[in-house]
Design an enzyme around this catalytic site. Structure first.
Site, mmCIF file in Angstrom:
data_model
loop_
_atom_site.group_PDB
_atom_site.id
_atom_site.type_symbol
_atom_site.label_atom_id
_atom_site.label_comp_id
_atom_site.label_asym_id
_atom_site.label_seq_id
_atom_site.Cartn_x
_atom_site.Cartn_y
_atom_site.Cartn_z
ATOM 1 N N GLU A 146 0.852 -1.182 0.000
ATOM 2 C CA GLU A 146 0.000 0.000 0.000
ATOM 3 C C GLU A 146 0.898 1.245 0.000
ATOM 4 O O GLU A 146 1.125 1.801 -1.047
ATOM 5 C CB GLU A 146 -0.963 -0.056 1.198
ATOM 6 C CG GLU A 146 -2.258 0.680 0.884
ATOM 7 C CD GLU A 146 -3.457 0.220 1.683
ATOM 8 O OE1 GLU A 146 -3.463 -0.856 2.287
ATOM 9 O OE2 GLU A 146 -4.439 0.991 1.692
ATOM 10 N N GLU A 177 -2.041 0.677 13.225
ATOM 11 C CA GLU A 177 -3.223 1.002 12.416
ATOM 12 C C GLU A 177 -4.509 0.757 13.206
ATOM 13 O O GLU A 177 -5.441 1.538 13.155
ATOM 14 C CB GLU A 177 -3.226 0.119 11.167
ATOM 15 C CG GLU A 177 -4.462 0.290 10.299
ATOM 16 C CD GLU A 177 -4.356 -0.470 8.997
ATOM 17 O OE1 GLU A 177 -3.676 -1.511 8.966
ATOM 18 O OE2 GLU A 177 -4.958 -0.028 8.001
HETATM 19 C C1 BGC Z 1 -5.283 2.476 4.575
HETATM 20 C C2 BGC Z 1 -5.824 3.565 5.455
HETATM 21 C C3 BGC Z 1 -6.690 4.379 4.566
HETATM 22 C C4 BGC Z 1 -7.848 3.484 4.258
HETATM 23 C C5 BGC Z 1 -8.997 4.090 3.568
HETATM 24 C C6 BGC Z 1 -6.440 1.600 4.227
HETATM 25 O O1 BGC Z 1 -6.120 0.492 3.520
HETATM 26 O O2 BGC Z 1 -4.232 1.813 5.131
HETATM 27 O O3 BGC Z 1 -5.003 4.122 6.335
HETATM 28 O O4 BGC Z 1 -7.013 5.641 5.008
HETATM 29 O O5 BGC Z 1 -7.445 2.319 3.602
HETATM 30 O O6 BGC Z 1 -10.017 4.025 4.392
#
Ligand code: BGC
Length: 852
Positions: free
Chosen positions: A453, A728
């Protein structure tokens, strides 16, 4: 005689500025009399002197008072200030040199190898030889790339940066960087080889969970070397069709995947010396702009804490800190052809490397070694990739045959904020926020630095921006990112959920409350924290376009309750597989954000003197507020979906209309927090405001209880589980030490670290009350839970600090106010304290009164 300390524009270390009209900032030594005027003097290379004198007390990002500098033009600048007793001394002179500001300044072309240019081919080196005159006075290398470029002149590497030129909204803009290479030329002799090794970087790396190549399929480099000689001549060498190409021993490189290198092949410079492949000139190059943010550099190293064999027999190493960078391995002994493999992970699970959270990011470096003996060790460093890790697994070589350290990389931001208090776990939490920022500020502010990501998720930065701006000077870094945001913003004003936008075309129409609002919140934060008005001016079209699109999304009802939303993402009660299933109603959350954006745009318009715009945005904000109250709020302050997040947003964003509503909402929030025994029950959008909301509700005691709660979910739960970065999820690591079963579990996500800003503003009590801390609000919330706290901040006016100690009912508060600034003082005491103090150090020793 006191002299100011002068800096230019955003105080970058690059030898040339991204503008011909650099703004001037200076600080005045503590204790100096108040400034009433200033003079700026520039001295051109030919000795011509220009001066400009002004009345006034401004000292932060002051407009350049002369004709803009032309590309490459260099002058010496100094300032001095006037006070009631006359002029002070001149500052030390600072060199102002303009970078290449115009497309027509470039003779160099973007070149790419003709053969072996497919994704998956080895990293190429592109090269030429140049003659060096014997009277070099100075030399600059202007450099950009599609992908990344590392350049050598002779046998010396240019710069100390990595992954240059960084990641931009490549469809629209590409930044270039500049290096002073005078010493390289002086050291190289009459003739030198120039060689550039290219990496895929973000331009041709696999991005997103689909591992897609999102931009072009050919990487390239554009480099222009300009040499000034004593005879006044300027000699220009640029990349062009006469350069040669060859494949290096870097067989594969990818930011997620890692790097594979065959070290039995000749090194890059040896390869370059033999290069005979042709190059193509690429014409389709995005608009070039000088880089606004700092280089990505190595900012530290860590030694391993320990190593052991896992149950399956793997050799594991622990660096004691979740970090971003790579391993630097000194090989002492190896046999020809021996293969060394390094895998990375943030956590250990069941005694083995916990790579599941990385998803499709392989994060693996592979080295094929030549024969090595201890008399001539070989140092391995995979500089065309990076990893987010604390642990590494080393395969193919015995640990006795190597020496290890971890190189930490980050955008090279100046640290400006420090916090400390009587609770060591809160201090560790703060440290974890700093580490999270370090690892996620690698040219672009990302959600996480390790899995498939690593994207510029707008929501994550939207909530973290005040903290980022407090910990480090992020003016250049975020100004650059905001340019990318405006560039990738769609014609209908909607703002993508990641910037640079690599989710097109799949998620082409996607925009969301709390995410897209970064377009408005982030420029406002830069103005509030640094007094940078230009960022508001530049971003204004982007800000208003987003406000209009968001308002339109709400439609006639003025409630944004339809369409896609992430909402209060990662509410701790949402099931692991559905992060959007929050308690907070999505319409309440989105409409709250709509009001906030309209309010901030109205304030921006007012600051910029656009009074009609200010009035129309205020009118819209009022209309949405009224609709919000009508649809979602009861007269007793109850807010639809009745959870911590909705009350927090309603209080923090001033969405309630009457004292009864406010008092009722505050009471209900406090009740909910008490029922939860002060555990956090909010996701991405509620978390950054809940402690402020509790304080607004008159319950700073509950805010402290929540901060100091150690059970899950809470900020200190992760600390008590040994976290060294912000996670997270509240429970990325479960209480039994296993990794959260969700497919989305990172151990380095800064969003929940947004609480650090509150530590500075409310725990220590050091908050901005006017843009750039020209006025400081000193209002520490001393509830008795902590016995001391302190914060120190390098504001644009100089160092500001607050520190307090609570002992036997006495509260002793020290306050430092920089020259040019004032502070309002509000202490929890019935004793008399001055409401306002000026520059200097102040101490208050008062009888403490509990604020509740
Ligand atoms: C990310 C988040 C991001 C989100 C969207 C995730 O996969 O890691 O931090 O804001 O997707 O809601």
């Amino acid at each position: 005689m006191s002299s100011p300390f002068l800096t230019l524009e955003h105080d970058l270390t690059a030898p040339a500025l991204p503008t011909g009209s650099p703004r001037l900032s200076w600080t005045i030594p503590p204790g100096s009399p108040a400034q009433t005027g200033y003079a700026v003097e520039v001295t051109a290379v030919d000795g011509t002197v220009r001066r400009s004198e002004h009345d006034g007390d401004e000292s932060v990002l002051v407009a350049w008072p002369f004709e803009p500098l032309a590309s490459r033009e260099q002058v010496e600048v100094r300032v001095r200030t006037r006070a009631a007793d006359g002029w002070g001394g001149w500052s030390e002179p600072v060199i102002a040199e303009a970078s290449l500001l115009d497309a027509s300044d470039w003779q160099a072309r973007m070149i790419s190898p003709r053969e072996g240019h497919a994704a998956g081919d080895p990293a190429p080196v592109l090269t030429t030889e140049i003659d060096i005159p014997d009277d070099v006075v100075s030399a600059r290398l202007y450099l950009t790339a599609l992908g990344t470029a590392t350049v050598w002149i002779g046998d010396r590497r240019v710069g100390e940066d990595y992954l240059a030129p960084g990641w931009n909204a490549y469809r629209h803009r590409l930044e270039h960087r500049v290096h002073d290479v005078t010493d390289h030329l002086l050291a190289a002799g009459p003739r030198a080889r120039v060689a550039a090794v290219l990496g895929n970087g973000w331009y041709r790396g696999e991005l997103t969970w689909d591992l897609r190549l999102c931009y072009g399929d050919r990487i390239g480099v554009q480099a222009q070397l300009e040499i000034e000689t004593a005879s006044g001549e300027r000699i220009v060498h640029g990349t062009g069709p006469d350069w040669r190409a060859a494949a290096t021993g870097v067989l594969a490189d990818d930011l997620y995947g890692g790097q594979t290198t065959d070290l039995r092949r000749p090194g890059a410079l040896e390869t370059a010396a033999q290069a005979s492949g042709a190059v193509d000139v690429l014409d389709d190059v995005p608009a070039l702009e000088p880089a606004l943010g700092p280089d990505v550099r190595e900012v530290g190293t860590l030694s391993p804490l320990g190593n052991w064999r896992s149950p399956s027999g793997a050799q594991l190493v622990d660096f004691g800190q979740n970090l971003v960078g790579w391993l630097r391995i000194r090989v002492l002994r190896a046999a020809d052809g021996q293969q060394l493999r390094v895998r990375h992970a943030e956590v250990i699970e069941h005694g083995e490397l916990g790579t599941r959270p990385l998803r499709k990011a392989r994060a693996e470096d592979v080295w094929t070694l030549p024969a090595v003996g201890p008399e001539e060790p070989l140092v391995l460093e995979p500089t065309l990739t990076f990893h987010g890790f604390r642990y590494a697994e080393i395969e193919g070589i015995a640990l006795e045959d190597i020496e290890l350290e971890a190189a930490v990389i980050s955008s090279d931001l100046n640290r400006i904020g420090w916090f400390e208090c009587s609770d060591p776990e809160v201090n560790r939490l703060h440290e974890n926020v700093v580490w999270g920022m370090r690892g996620n500020f690698v040219d672009v502010p990302t959600d996480c630095p390790q899995r498939d990501e690593r994207l510029g998720w707008t929501g994550d930065l939207q909530v973290f921006a005040p903290t980022a701006a407090t910990l480090c000077d992020v003016r250049g870094f975020l100004t650059s990112w905001l340019r990318d945001l405006a560039a990738d913003q769609r014609a209908d004003g909607t703002v993508p959920v990641v910037i640079p936008d690599v989710l097109v075309p799949d998620v082409d129409s996607q925009f969301a409350a709390g995410w897209s609002d970064a377009a408005v919140v982030v420029p406002w934060v830069l103005y509030e924290r640094y007094g940078d008005l230009a960022v508001l001016e530049t971003q204004y079209p982007s800000m208003t376009a987003w406000a209009a699109a968001e308002y339109a999304a709400a439609g006639e009802s003025r409630l944004w309750d339809t369409g896609f939303q992430y909402g209060d993402w990662l509410d701790p009660t949402a099931p692991p597989e559905d992060a959007a299933a929050a308690k907070a109603d999505k319409g309440v959350v989105a409409t709250a954000y709509l009001v906030r954006t309209l309010d901030l745009v109205a304030r921006t318009a007012r600051v910029l003197g656009k009074h009609d715009d200010a009035a129309s945005h205020t009118e819209r904000a009022d209309a949405v507020r009224a609709a919000f109250r009508e649809a979602y709020v009861r007269a007793d302050g109850h807010v639809l979906s009745d959870c911590q997040t909705v009350y927090s947003l309603a209080l923090a964003y001033d969405l309630l209309g009457t004292d009864e509503e406010r008092a009722g909402a505050g009471r209900r929030l406090a009740e909910l927090v008490e029922e939860a025994d002060a555990h956090v029950s909010t996701g991405f959008l509620g978390t950054p405001v809940i402690l402020d909301a509790l304080c607004l509700a008159g319950r700073p005691d509950l805010a402290h209880r929540m901060l100091l709660q150690r059970g899950n979910p809470s900020w200190l739960y992760s600390v008590s589980m040994g976290a060294t970065t912000i996670w997270e999820r509240w429970d990325s690591l479960l209480e039994d030490g296993t990794i959260n079963p969700s497919g989305m579990t990172s151990f380095n996500h800064y969003a929940y670290g947004a609480v650090a800003d509150w530590l500075y503003r409310s725990v220590a009590g050091l908050a901005p009350a006017a843009p750039g801390y020209r006025e400081i609000a000193v209002a520490p919330l001393v509830t008795g839970d902590l016995t001391r706290a302190s914060a120190r901040l390098l504001t644009p006016y100089g160092e500001a600090a607050v520190s307090w100690v609570l002992r036997e009912g006495r509260l002793v508060v020290g306050v430092t106010v920089p020259s040019g600034s004032t502070a309002t003082i509000a202490l929890p005491t019935d004793d008399d304290v001055p409401a306002q103090v000026g520059p200097g150090r102040h101490t208050f020793d008062v009888a403490w009164r509990s604020p509740v």
